[in-house]
Scaffold this motif. Structure first.
Motif, PDB file in Angstrom:
ATOM      1  N   ARG A  93      42.903  16.476   4.111  1.00 47.62           N
ATOM      2  CA  ARG A  93      43.399  15.591   5.182  1.00 47.62           C
ATOM      3  C   ARG A  93      42.789  15.960   6.530  1.00 47.62           C
ATOM      4  O   ARG A  93      42.407  15.101   7.317  1.00 47.62           O
ATOM      5  CB  ARG A  93      44.917  15.673   5.272  1.00 47.62           C
ATOM      6  N   LYS A  94      42.700  17.252   6.773  1.00 45.62           N
ATOM      7  CA  LYS A  94      42.164  17.723   8.054  1.00 45.62           C
ATOM      8  C   LYS A  94      40.689  17.322   8.192  1.00 45.62           C
ATOM      9  O   LYS A  94      40.265  16.831   9.240  1.00 45.62           O
ATOM     10  CB  LYS A  94      42.313  19.240   8.136  1.00 45.62           C
ATOM     11  N   LYS A 148      40.399  13.527   8.729  1.00 48.41           N
ATOM     12  CA  LYS A 148      40.717  13.138  10.110  1.00 48.41           C
ATOM     13  C   LYS A 148      39.564  13.476  11.050  1.00 48.41           C
ATOM     14  O   LYS A 148      39.213  12.698  11.937  1.00 48.41           O
ATOM     15  CB  LYS A 148      41.988  13.842  10.578  1.00 48.41           C
ATOM     16  N   GLU A 198      36.823  10.968  10.542  1.00 47.61           N
ATOM     17  CA  GLU A 198      37.173   9.685  11.166  1.00 47.61           C
ATOM     18  C   GLU A 198      36.949   9.724  12.675  1.00 47.61           C
ATOM     19  O   GLU A 198      36.446   8.778  13.269  1.00 47.61           O
ATOM     20  CB  GLU A 198      38.632   9.318  10.863  1.00 47.61           C
TER      21      GLU A 198
END
Length: 166
Positions: free
Chosen positions: A99-100, A103, A106
């Protein structure tokens, strides 16, 4: 360019000089990204001093060459998650990221939008980039240089198109 090889010629049994047989790869820097990659040399495109060096694909300092864009395209895809060189946007599933990391990618993707020069993006679409040789290949047996961007790229594209018209 041919196969790579270095011929060592001995002079006075102590000092040796090296002459290149035909370099087919080199290390090229992408200044705005602060990255450098080893890539394949495709052809000599422009030389300010002599057209004969272009015809024979002779590598000298400050000549303009075409290099393969693949290593830089892979770097850009890994860092920003944006595929260069493809007309459509590819939504293929790449490696699964935490997830990190997702992100961060992105955020980098948003930062990268509109940053890449249009002329450079057009070269990525072709799969080849213009680069300038900054080393002296005949002296050291290596070919190092940098990718042309911005005003310098515009200048040499204009010069290349003028030579093709003649």
């Amino acid at each position: 360019m041919g196969s790579s090889g270095i011929n060592a010629e001995y002079m006075e049994a102590v000092v040796s000089t090296q002459s290149t047989w035909g370099l087919d790869q080199g290390n090229f820097a992408w200044a705005t990204e602060g990255q450098s990659r080893k890539t394949r040399i495709v052809a000599v495109i422009y030389n300010a001093s002599n057209n004969e060096l272009v015809r024979t694909n002779t590598l000298v300092k400050n000549c303009i060459i075409q290099i393969d864009a693949t290593p830089f395209r892979q770097y850009y895809k890994m860092k920003y998650g944006v595929s260069l060189g493809k007309k459509g946007h590819d939504d293929e599933a790449t490696t699964k990221l935490s997830r990190k990391a997702a992100k961060r990618q992105e955020a980098d993707k948003k930062k990268a939008e509109g940053v890449l020069d249009g002329a450079l993006k057009a070269q990525f679409d072709q799969g080849r980039l213009y680069a300038c040789v900054s080393s002296r290949p005949g002296q050291c047996g290596r070919c190092d240089g940098y990718i042309l961007e911005g005003d310098e790229l515009d200048f040499y594209k204009k010069k290349i198109s003028q030579r093709k018209k003649k």
